[in-house]
Design a protein around this motif. Structure first.
Motif, mmCIF file in Angstrom:
data_model
loop_
_atom_site.group_PDB
_atom_site.id
_atom_site.type_symbol
_atom_site.label_atom_id
_atom_site.label_comp_id
_atom_site.label_asym_id
_atom_site.label_seq_id
_atom_site.Cartn_x
_atom_site.Cartn_y
_atom_site.Cartn_z
ATOM 1 N N GLU A 142 0.823 -1.205 0.000
ATOM 2 C CA GLU A 142 0.000 0.000 0.000
ATOM 3 C C GLU A 142 0.862 1.261 0.000
ATOM 4 O O GLU A 142 0.584 2.207 -0.736
ATOM 5 C CB GLU A 142 -0.926 0.005 1.214
ATOM 6 C CG GLU A 142 -1.968 -1.103 1.202
ATOM 7 C CD GLU A 142 -3.051 -0.873 0.185
ATOM 8 O OE1 GLU A 142 -3.473 0.279 0.015
ATOM 9 O OE2 GLU A 142 -3.470 -1.846 -0.466
ATOM 10 N N ALA A 143 1.888 1.279 0.832
ATOM 11 C CA ALA A 143 2.745 2.461 0.874
ATOM 12 C C ALA A 143 3.411 2.678 -0.486
ATOM 13 O O ALA A 143 3.509 3.806 -0.973
ATOM 14 C CB ALA A 143 3.800 2.310 1.967
ATOM 15 N N THR A 144 3.820 1.592 -1.109
ATOM 16 C CA THR A 144 4.487 1.710 -2.403
ATOM 17 C C THR A 144 3.535 2.237 -3.467
ATOM 18 O O THR A 144 3.864 3.144 -4.230
ATOM 19 C CB THR A 144 5.043 0.332 -2.829
ATOM 20 O OG1 THR A 144 5.899 -0.162 -1.808
ATOM 21 C CG2 THR A 144 5.810 0.439 -4.125
ATOM 22 N N ARG A 145 2.337 1.683 -3.493
ATOM 23 C CA ARG A 145 1.423 2.102 -4.565
ATOM 24 C C ARG A 145 0.873 3.501 -4.336
ATOM 25 O O ARG A 145 0.551 4.212 -5.280
ATOM 26 C CB ARG A 145 0.308 1.088 -4.780
ATOM 27 C CG ARG A 145 -0.801 1.107 -3.768
ATOM 28 C CD ARG A 145 -1.763 -0.055 -3.991
ATOM 29 N NE ARG A 145 -2.792 -0.061 -2.987
ATOM 30 C CZ ARG A 145 -4.064 0.257 -3.226
ATOM 31 N NH1 ARG A 145 -4.449 0.588 -4.438
ATOM 32 N NH2 ARG A 145 -4.950 0.216 -2.263
ATOM 33 N N VAL A 146 0.773 3.916 -3.074
ATOM 34 C CA VAL A 146 0.270 5.259 -2.821
ATOM 35 C C VAL A 146 1.353 6.307 -3.147
ATOM 36 O O VAL A 146 1.062 7.360 -3.694
ATOM 37 C CB VAL A 146 -0.220 5.395 -1.364
ATOM 38 C CG1 VAL A 146 -0.600 6.827 -1.058
ATOM 39 C CG2 VAL A 146 -1.414 4.495 -1.133
ATOM 40 N N VAL A 147 2.591 5.987 -2.838
ATOM 41 C CA VAL A 147 3.676 6.918 -3.171
ATOM 42 C C VAL A 147 3.931 6.919 -4.680
ATOM 43 O O VAL A 147 4.013 7.972 -5.310
ATOM 44 C CB VAL A 147 4.975 6.532 -2.422
ATOM 45 C CG1 VAL A 147 6.156 7.359 -2.933
ATOM 46 C CG2 VAL A 147 4.801 6.747 -0.919
ATOM 47 N N LEU A 148 4.003 5.734 -5.254
ATOM 48 C CA LEU A 148 4.337 5.611 -6.679
ATOM 49 C C LEU A 148 3.062 5.547 -7.510
ATOM 50 O O LEU A 148 2.793 4.554 -8.189
ATOM 51 C CB LEU A 148 5.182 4.365 -6.902
ATOM 52 C CG LEU A 148 6.648 4.509 -6.469
ATOM 53 C CD1 LEU A 148 7.280 3.152 -6.284
ATOM 54 C CD2 LEU A 148 7.422 5.320 -7.488
ATOM 55 N N ARG A 149 2.293 6.593 -7.445
ATOM 56 C CA ARG A 149 1.065 6.637 -8.242
ATOM 57 C C ARG A 149 1.162 7.806 -9.207
ATOM 58 O O ARG A 149 1.874 8.784 -8.939
ATOM 59 C CB ARG A 149 -0.158 6.794 -7.350
ATOM 60 C CG ARG A 149 -0.319 8.167 -6.711
ATOM 61 C CD ARG A 149 -1.548 8.190 -5.792
ATOM 62 N NE ARG A 149 -1.985 9.525 -5.463
ATOM 63 C CZ ARG A 149 -1.804 10.098 -4.269
ATOM 64 N NH1 ARG A 149 -1.149 9.457 -3.326
ATOM 65 N NH2 ARG A 149 -2.256 11.312 -4.040
ATOM 66 N N PRO A 150 0.448 7.743 -10.315
ATOM 67 C CA PRO A 150 0.473 8.888 -11.230
ATOM 68 C C PRO A 150 -0.297 10.059 -10.639
ATOM 69 O O PRO A 150 -1.199 9.867 -9.820
ATOM 70 C CB PRO A 150 -0.220 8.340 -12.484
ATOM 71 C CG PRO A 150 -1.039 7.194 -12.015
ATOM 72 C CD PRO A 150 -0.367 6.626 -10.812
ATOM 73 N N LYS A 151 0.071 11.231 -11.058
ATOM 74 C CA LYS A 151 -0.572 12.419 -10.488
ATOM 75 C C LYS A 151 -2.063 12.461 -10.817
ATOM 76 O O LYS A 151 -2.830 13.113 -10.126
ATOM 77 C CB LYS A 151 0.124 13.686 -10.987
ATOM 78 C CG LYS A 151 0.019 13.906 -12.483
ATOM 79 C CD LYS A 151 0.732 15.168 -12.902
ATOM 80 C CE LYS A 151 0.613 15.364 -14.406
ATOM 81 N NZ LYS A 151 1.323 16.549 -14.875
ATOM 82 N N VAL A 154 9.637 4.158 1.967
ATOM 83 C CA VAL A 154 9.586 4.081 0.497
ATOM 84 C C VAL A 154 10.485 5.152 -0.115
ATOM 85 O O VAL A 154 11.247 4.878 -1.053
ATOM 86 C CB VAL A 154 8.134 4.234 -0.011
ATOM 87 C CG1 VAL A 154 8.099 4.240 -1.541
ATOM 88 C CG2 VAL A 154 7.254 3.107 0.530
ATOM 89 N N LEU A 155 10.414 6.364 0.436
ATOM 90 C CA LEU A 155 11.256 7.446 -0.100
ATOM 91 C C LEU A 155 12.737 7.125 0.071
ATOM 92 O O LEU A 155 13.545 7.351 -0.839
ATOM 93 C CB LEU A 155 10.915 8.767 0.603
ATOM 94 C CG LEU A 155 9.528 9.352 0.305
ATOM 95 C CD1 LEU A 155 9.260 10.573 1.185
ATOM 96 C CD2 LEU A 155 9.401 9.730 -1.167
ATOM 97 N N SER A 215 3.673 9.693 -13.815
ATOM 98 C CA SER A 215 2.812 10.080 -14.935
ATOM 99 C C SER A 215 3.623 10.205 -16.219
ATOM 100 O O SER A 215 3.185 9.761 -17.286
ATOM 101 C CB SER A 215 2.126 11.417 -14.639
ATOM 102 O OG SER A 215 1.135 11.241 -13.673
ATOM 103 N N TRP A 259 -4.990 0.915 -10.572
ATOM 104 C CA TRP A 259 -5.337 1.719 -11.739
ATOM 105 C C TRP A 259 -5.692 0.883 -12.960
ATOM 106 O O TRP A 259 -5.548 1.336 -14.083
ATOM 107 C CB TRP A 259 -4.196 2.676 -12.063
ATOM 108 C CG TRP A 259 -3.831 3.485 -10.891
ATOM 109 C CD1 TRP A 259 -4.654 4.354 -10.235
ATOM 110 C CD2 TRP A 259 -2.594 3.479 -10.195
ATOM 111 N NE1 TRP A 259 -3.993 4.879 -9.157
ATOM 112 C CE2 TRP A 259 -2.730 4.377 -9.111
ATOM 113 C CE3 TRP A 259 -1.397 2.815 -10.376
ATOM 114 C CZ2 TRP A 259 -1.703 4.618 -8.222
ATOM 115 C CZ3 TRP A 259 -0.371 3.060 -9.485
ATOM 116 C CH2 TRP A 259 -0.535 3.951 -8.432
#
Lengths: 402, 121
Positions: free
Chosen positions: A236-245, A363-364, B63, B108
């Motif tokens: 979850e942490a990975t997908r929330v941080v690494l998500r498209p804008k 994650v960062l 993105s 997504w």
């Protein structure tokens, strides 16, 4: 219009064990929900048009499996009869696992029920908190239930509450899961909720301990590909941080009715599911109304929801203004704000510092380490090109793979 | 290197076709348990850049790397991007439906063929 994604039902407040960190005040009551109450809830949920496709119904605290299988057969049939044909719906159980037997496994498989088992790690860690009313550990019974599930091929995940002791033992936790063939893992922290004051939250350095635990567990899992299919806090942490804008963030816990909870008596609550069952004079015990008396759609206009919504939204706005991590959190968890800060209109909690901020930091940090490693490899490759490239020749095939 | 450039480079490498799962890749970078505490390192909290700016730069990079496909296909599943439901001591809810159409980490809907997985799949 509200969007109901998760319906949490407490078919009975009773639990057959007595965990030391449990916040539910009525877990000795053997009251049982009436079928009519279930019918009233689902007929209104479906008629409201608020139910999202893919709705999950989770049968939850107390211990759902203290009720007989036939109770659930009738309940599932009733819900299915009321459900619009086009709406996808999945049932889920969160259980302590102590009552799982072959008949239950057959039922879970037949109905394709999602199972979550609460197990806090190996016996020495599990039995610290997860005990019977006589104070005896429940590990042996829980692990027997997990082994039954595995024997029957019933997919399940586990939820482990991390104590100060288990946070210091990531390798032991990892080895336990691997040895038991548990490959889908969720970690909770021992929270302050209701009357329960977290022992962990009082420990000095607990936030960094959580960071170190997660980092080490992640490292071990990465070094053993195929052992885990899902580690909730990491995934979850990975997908929330690494998500498209472009992805819109949605915090279920601050959206009215996204999570709709109902107790055995038909009382309805929303936002954090733990609120149902807690006492609070300022918010009428967080009960929006009763499904046997009120219309679900009218509860959205009720005074309790209005007051809660205003205060929760004000707390979210404070988070938006003050918190560097708002974009990965969306305003936190109301029940933790209330328990730790005394008000929904507040921001940081120990809970969010541990589970959101430190998880995001991790994650960062790992992204930065990947970047540094890649840069070092690239620099080495460039230096290598400068010294080893044959005159006039191309060495692109010699570039280091990163 | 600016933040956007830095994360564009990192994210581009993470999503290289054929790369192993992101979780595996990141976990492989984790230092061993004996490493100093985060507070003693050049960690997230010790750096000059604000966390919010770093997170925004990462989203920009994702993105940019994922391209227009994200913008057209990302909407369908965006409501699934909820922070975990880890509520309650011992309680909570894990993930979607493990019985079929196994899908617990793809918020997504095919916005990219980049797996956030733990294996080489």
């Amino acid at each position: 219009m509200p969007r109901i994604q998760l319906v949490v039902i407490q078919p009975t407040p009773f639990c057959n064990i007595d965990c030391r960190y449990c916040y539910l005040p009525q877990r000795t009551s053997k009251a049982v929900i009436a079928e009519q109450t279930i019918a009233n809830l689902f007929s209104q949920v479906f008629a409201s048009g608020w139910a999202e496709d893919g709705l999950t119904v989770i049968w939850h605290a107390g211990e759902p499996m203290v009720l007989p299988i036939d109770f659930y057969r009738r309940a599932f049939r009733l819900i299915d009869q009321l459900k619009p044909a086009e709406l996808g719906l999945t049932h889920a159980f969160q259980t302590n696992g102590t009552l799982i037997d072959d008949d239950w496994c057959a039922f879970f498989a037949e109905q394709r029920v999602n199972i979550g088992v609460s197990v806090d790690g190996p016996g020495r860690l599990h039995d610290v908190n997860r005990v019977t009313r006589a104070g005896r550990g429940t590990f042996d019974r829980t692990i027997a239930g997990i082994r039954r599930l595995r024997h029957h091929g019933v997919p399940f995940h586990v939820i482990s509450v991390l104590s100060a002791e288990s946070l210091a033992a990531p390798r032991e936790m990892f080895d336990f899961f691997v040895s038991e063939g548990i490959d889908r893992v969720c970690f909770n922290v021992e929270e302050s909720e209701g009357d329960h004051v977290s022992r962990s939250f009082g420990e000095a350095g607990i936030e960094d301990a959580y960071y170190r635990f997660l980092r080490e567990f992640w490292r071990l899992a990465a070094a053993s590909p195929g052992k885990f299919a899902f580690i909730r806090e990491i995934d979850e942490a990975t997908r929330v941080v690494l998500r498209p804008k472009e992805a819109v963030f949605f915090n279920q816990l601050v959206e009215p009715f996204a999570i709709t909870s109902m107790d055995w008596a038909g009382n309805i609550a929303t936002f954090s599911p733990e609120l149902l069952g807690l006492k609070n004079a300022g918010y009428d015990d967080f009960i929006l109304g009763n499904i046997n008396r009120d219309q679900l759609t009218e509860l959205a206009e009720g005074p309790v929801l209005g007051k809660m919504q205003a205060d929760i939204a004000a707390g979210v706005e404070l988070c938006r203004q003050r918190c560097e991590y708002f974009s990965i959190c969306g305003g936190g968890e109301p029940v933790n704000k209330l328990a730790e800060n005394g008000s929904f209109v507040s921001t940081e909690t120990t809970f969010c510092r541990m589970t959101k901020m430190r998880a995001t930091d991790l994650v960062l940090d790992l992204l930065d380490l990947v970047g540094q490693r890649s840069t070092e490899l690239s620099d080495a490759g460039i230096r290598s090109l400068g010294t080893e490239l044959p005159a006039g020749g191309s060495r692109s095939d010699a570039l280091p793979l990163v | 290197m600016s933040l956007p450039q830095k994360y564009l480079k990192v994210v581009s490498e993470l999503v290289t076709p054929g790369a192993i799962g992101v979780a595996l890749l990141l976990g492989s970078a984790a230092p061993a348990a004996a490493s100093p505490d985060p507070a003693g390192q050049q960690s997230t909290r010790a750096q000059d850049e604000r966390v919010s700016e770093r997170l925004a730069a990462i989203r920009e990079a994702v993105s940019a790397v994922s391209g227009p496909q994200t913008q057209t296909e990302g909407r369908a599943g965006d409501q699934r991007l909820a922070w975990h439901n880890g509520w309650g001591n011992g309680f909570g809810f894990g993930f979607g439906n493990p019985w079929g159409n196994f899908n617990f980490g793809q918020p997504w809907n095919n916005w990219h063929n980049w797996r956030n997985g733990w294996g080489n799949w």
